[in-house]
Motif scaffolding. Structure first.
Motif, PDB file in Angstrom:
ATOM      1  N   ASP A   1      26.465  37.712  50.855  1.00  0.00           N
ATOM      2  CA  ASP A   1      25.917  39.069  50.855  1.00  0.00           C
ATOM      3  C   ASP A   1      27.025  40.115  50.914  1.00  0.00           C
ATOM      4  N   VAL A   2      28.072  39.833  51.682  1.00  0.00           N
ATOM      5  CA  VAL A   2      29.167  40.798  51.812  1.00  0.00           C
ATOM      6  C   VAL A   2      29.963  40.871  50.514  1.00  0.00           C
ATOM      7  N   ARG A   3      30.187  39.737  49.866  1.00  0.00           N
ATOM      8  CA  ARG A   3      30.898  39.746  48.582  1.00  0.00           C
ATOM      9  C   ARG A   3      30.104  40.537  47.542  1.00  0.00           C
ATOM     10  N   GLU A   4      28.796  40.340  47.534  1.00  0.00           N
ATOM     11  CA  GLU A   4      27.951  41.115  46.612  1.00  0.00           C
ATOM     12  C   GLU A   4      28.004  42.609  46.935  1.00  0.00           C
ATOM     13  N   MET A   5      27.987  42.943  48.227  1.00  0.00           N
ATOM     14  CA  MET A   5      28.009  44.358  48.607  1.00  0.00           C
ATOM     15  C   MET A   5      29.321  45.004  48.204  1.00  0.00           C
ATOM     16  N   ALA A   6      30.427  44.262  48.317  1.00  0.00           N
ATOM     17  CA  ALA A   6      31.716  44.794  47.876  1.00  0.00           C
ATOM     18  C   ALA A   6      31.684  45.076  46.378  1.00  0.00           C
ATOM     19  N   ALA A   7      31.067  44.162  45.611  1.00  0.00           N
ATOM     20  CA  ALA A   7      30.946  44.376  44.167  1.00  0.00           C
ATOM     21  C   ALA A   7      30.090  45.609  43.868  1.00  0.00           C
ATOM     22  N   PHE A   8      29.030  45.778  44.611  1.00  0.00           N
ATOM     23  CA  PHE A   8      28.141  46.932  44.462  1.00  0.00           C
ATOM     24  C   PHE A   8      28.887  48.229  44.754  1.00  0.00           C
ATOM     25  N   ARG A   9      29.634  48.224  45.869  1.00  0.00           N
ATOM     26  CA  ARG A   9      30.367  49.421  46.264  1.00  0.00           C
ATOM     27  C   ARG A   9      31.424  49.795  45.229  1.00  0.00           C
ATOM     28  N   LEU A  10      32.007  48.794  44.605  1.00  0.00           N
ATOM     29  CA  LEU A  10      33.088  49.009  43.647  1.00  0.00           C
ATOM     30  C   LEU A  10      32.608  49.663  42.360  1.00  0.00           C
ATOM     31  N   ALA A  11      31.313  49.659  42.119  1.00  0.00           N
ATOM     32  CA  ALA A  11      30.775  50.126  40.843  1.00  0.00           C
ATOM     33  C   ALA A  11      30.805  51.638  40.685  1.00  0.00           C
ATOM     34  N   VAL A  12      31.026  52.380  41.757  1.00  0.00           N
ATOM     35  CA  VAL A  12      31.089  53.842  41.677  1.00  0.00           C
ATOM     36  C   VAL A  12      32.504  54.260  42.061  1.00  0.00           C
ATOM     37  N   THR A  13      33.363  54.386  41.069  1.00  0.00           N
ATOM     38  CA  THR A  13      34.771  54.642  41.338  1.00  0.00           C
ATOM     39  C   THR A  13      35.346  55.570  40.298  1.00  0.00           C
ATOM     40  N   GLU A  14      36.447  56.221  40.665  1.00  0.00           N
ATOM     41  CA  GLU A  14      37.127  57.121  39.733  1.00  0.00           C
ATOM     42  C   GLU A  14      38.020  56.366  38.751  1.00  0.00           C
ATOM     43  N   ASP A  15      38.145  55.050  38.918  1.00  0.00           N
ATOM     44  CA  ASP A  15      39.005  54.245  38.055  1.00  0.00           C
ATOM     45  C   ASP A  15      38.242  53.005  37.573  1.00  0.00           C
ATOM     46  N   PRO A  16      37.314  53.166  36.627  1.00  0.00           N
ATOM     47  CA  PRO A  16      36.495  52.036  36.178  1.00  0.00           C
ATOM     48  C   PRO A  16      37.300  50.859  35.636  1.00  0.00           C
ATOM     49  N   GLN A  17      38.408  51.121  34.937  1.00  0.00           N
ATOM     50  CA  GLN A  17      39.180  50.021  34.364  1.00  0.00           C
ATOM     51  C   GLN A  17      39.833  49.161  35.450  1.00  0.00           C
ATOM     52  N   LYS A  18      40.267  49.805  36.525  1.00  0.00           N
ATOM     53  CA  LYS A  18      40.814  49.033  37.638  1.00  0.00           C
ATOM     54  C   LYS A  18      39.712  48.215  38.308  1.00  0.00           C
ATOM     55  N   ALA A  19      38.494  48.771  38.353  1.00  0.00           N
ATOM     56  CA  ALA A  19      37.358  48.023  38.903  1.00  0.00           C
ATOM     57  C   ALA A  19      37.074  46.791  38.053  1.00  0.00           C
ATOM     58  N   LEU A  20      37.132  46.933  36.719  1.00  0.00           N
ATOM     59  CA  LEU A  20      36.901  45.784  35.841  1.00  0.00           C
ATOM     60  C   LEU A  20      37.945  44.699  36.080  1.00  0.00           C
ATOM     61  N   SER A  21      39.174  45.098  36.305  1.00  0.00           N
ATOM     62  CA  SER A  21      40.217  44.119  36.597  1.00  0.00           C
ATOM     63  C   SER A  21      39.935  43.376  37.894  1.00  0.00           C
ATOM     64  N   ALA A  22      39.376  44.095  38.870  1.00  0.00           N
ATOM     65  CA  ALA A  22      39.041  43.452  40.144  1.00  0.00           C
ATOM     66  C   ALA A  22      37.912  42.443  39.969  1.00  0.00           C
ATOM     67  N   TYR A  23      36.899  42.791  39.169  1.00  0.00           N
ATOM     68  CA  TYR A  23      35.817  41.837  38.905  1.00  0.00           C
ATOM     69  C   TYR A  23      36.352  40.601  38.179  1.00  0.00           C
ATOM     70  N   ARG A  24      37.243  40.811  37.203  1.00  0.00           N
ATOM     71  CA  ARG A  24      37.809  39.683  36.457  1.00  0.00           C
ATOM     72  C   ARG A  24      38.596  38.759  37.405  1.00  0.00           C
ATOM     73  N   ALA A  25      39.383  39.344  38.298  1.00  0.00           N
ATOM     74  CA  ALA A  25      40.212  38.550  39.206  1.00  0.00           C
ATOM     75  C   ALA A  25      39.376  37.743  40.192  1.00  0.00           C
ATOM     76  N   ALA A  26      38.195  38.264  40.548  1.00  0.00           N
ATOM     77  CA  ALA A  26      37.353  37.573  41.532  1.00  0.00           C
ATOM     78  C   ALA A  26      36.455  36.521  40.896  1.00  0.00           C
ATOM     79  N   PHE A  27      36.213  36.622  39.600  1.00  0.00           N
ATOM     80  CA  PHE A  27      35.190  35.787  38.956  1.00  0.00           C
ATOM     81  C   PHE A  27      35.526  34.296  39.007  1.00  0.00           C
ATOM     82  N   ASP A  28      36.736  33.904  38.643  1.00  0.00           N
ATOM     83  CA  ASP A  28      37.061  32.485  38.536  1.00  0.00           C
ATOM     84  C   ASP A  28      36.960  31.764  39.878  1.00  0.00           C
ATOM     85  N   GLY A  29      37.310  32.424  40.951  1.00  0.00           N
ATOM     86  CA  GLY A  29      37.258  31.783  42.262  1.00  0.00           C
ATOM     87  C   GLY A  29      35.875  31.787  42.900  1.00  0.00           C
ATOM     88  N   GLU A  30      34.929  32.448  42.280  1.00  0.00           N
ATOM     89  CA  GLU A  30      33.565  32.537  42.812  1.00  0.00           C
ATOM     90  C   GLU A  30      32.679  31.490  42.151  1.00  0.00           C
TER      91      GLU A  30
END
Length: 388
Positions: free
Chosen positions: A285-314
């Motif tokens: 639930d906390v990992r999902e909430m972090a992903a949710f919180r990350l979706a509203v940011t001033e740097d969308p491309q950096k957010a996409l990089s964070a999602y990509r980096a987390a995906f393989d280990g999840e």
């Protein structure tokens, strides 16, 4: 052709409502009072109150001849008008105790509102409520502090300080500490010192439910300050620290959720911290909430990089699905190449990629409208308070 069945349904509903009212009315009345409303006439502050006589309320002889329906009516309290005319804190204090003893929740609610009105902007009266709350037995503390919460005097520095001190007092019962924290939620802003003290409570493992309420209070005052002045960063820093260091899952989850109620654009530095939460927190639930919180940011491309980096280990499908949909929320159609990459790595997400691709192909860009057209393909139950 449909009017008769509809009429029968409406008629049956009315009959049921009346029957339920009769059962409730008879069940709530004692055997000796025949449903008579509680009285506050015995309260010393309400002398000379007019009372209802039996003759004034008795039904005519014809109505007493046989059984009749009893429709529940609003309560009426002897002595309340006189109490209102000469109300003081002490008289309302006594009335609250009497109403609690009578288990009259409607009267308690009314008296709570009167306490709020009487306190107004007066810090001394406000502090009197806090004193009563500290010394009283439940449920009185919550009543006095809820009344104070709605009064302007709650924002007086002396009152704020007293409430924080009560919240910090480990000798008090946890619910009373939590009520003091709840009363602070109507503040317009918190000083750095006050934020630090509430953060300490939120991170205290022994604070139990008070830690959760301290976190919520920080978040709600952040919303108030943000809407008034545009200030959110100091509160968010405290909440982010709580969300990454608390040992209580519910507290971490709430800390990350609270910005959702004002949706400020998160700064680039916050992305690094949230990215770490997505990769390392032990709770789904906390990992999902972090992903949710990350979706509203001033740097969308950096957010996409964070999602990509987390995906393989999840390895949890539901969390991977959260990474995918919140990537789309963060960057819109620009996220489609990443979504396609996720679908290649996990074929269970392929239909989601195809759905989003088709929706954006229509020319729609607003994520809220895109989401309305998106079909659900995964059995990922969203509990109350969790991201969706």
């Amino acid at each position: 052709m449909t009017s008769r069945p509809l009429f029968k349904v409406v008629l049956a509903g009315l009959v049921l409502l009346v029957a339920l009212g009769v059962v409730w009315w008879r069940g709530s009345a004692g055997p000796d009072d025949a449903g008579a409303p509680p009285s506050v006439a015995a309260i010393p502050s309400a002398p000379g109150a007019a009372t209802h006589t039996a003759a004034a309320t008795a039904p005519p002889p014809a109505a007493r001849a046989g059984p009749r329906e009893e429709i529940p009516m609003p309560g009426c309290w002897d002595g309340l008008a006189a109490l209102d005319r000469s109300a003081t804190l002490d008289s309302l204090h006594a009335a609250v105790s009497a109403a609690i003893q009578a288990r009259d929740t409607a009267l308690v609610a009314y008296l709570q509102e009167r306490l709020t009105e009487l306190v107004g902007n007066d810090p001394d009266r406000a502090l009197q409520l806090v004193e009563w709350a500290v010394k009283a037995a439940p449920p009185e503390p919550a009543i006095y502090l809820e009344a104070l919460k709605a009064a302007p005097a709650v924002r007086h520095p002396r009152v704020t300080e007293k409430l924080v001190a009560v919240a910090e007092d480990k000798s008090l019962a946890t619910p009373d500490r939590a009520s003091a924290l709840d009363a602070l939620e109507t503040q317009h802003r918190f000083t750095p010192e006050t934020r630090g003290r509430l953060k300490a409570i939120a991170l205290d493992d022994s604070a139990d439910s008070a830690a959760w309420v301290a976190t919520r209070t920080l978040g709600r005052v952040m919303k108030e300050d943000y809407e008034r002045t545009g200030t959110y960063a100091p509160y968010w820093k405290d909440l982010l620290d709580i969300g990454t260091t608390s040992d209580d899952t519910a507290v971490r989850l709430l800390a990350l959720e609270m910005p959702s109620y004002s949706d400020p654009l998160l700064d680039s530095d916050s992305i690094d911290t949230l990215a770490k939460v997505m990769r390392t927190d032990k709770e789904r639930d906390v990992r999902e909430m972090a992903a949710f919180r990350l979706a509203v940011t001033e740097d969308p491309q950096k957010a996409l990089s964070a999602y990509r980096a987390a995906f393989d280990g999840e390895h949890d499908l539901c969390v991977r699905w959260a990474f995918l949909r919140f990537a789309v929320r963060a960057a819109g159609a620009d996220a489609l190449p990443l979504v396609e990459e996720f679908a290649r790595k996990d074929p269970r997400l392929r239909q989601d990629y195809l759905d989003f691709k088709a929706l954006y192909a229509t020319g729609t860009t607003d994520f809220a409208r895109i989401w309305l057209g998106k079909k659900e393909h995964h059995d990922c139950v969203v509990e109350e308070g969790a991201p969706h």
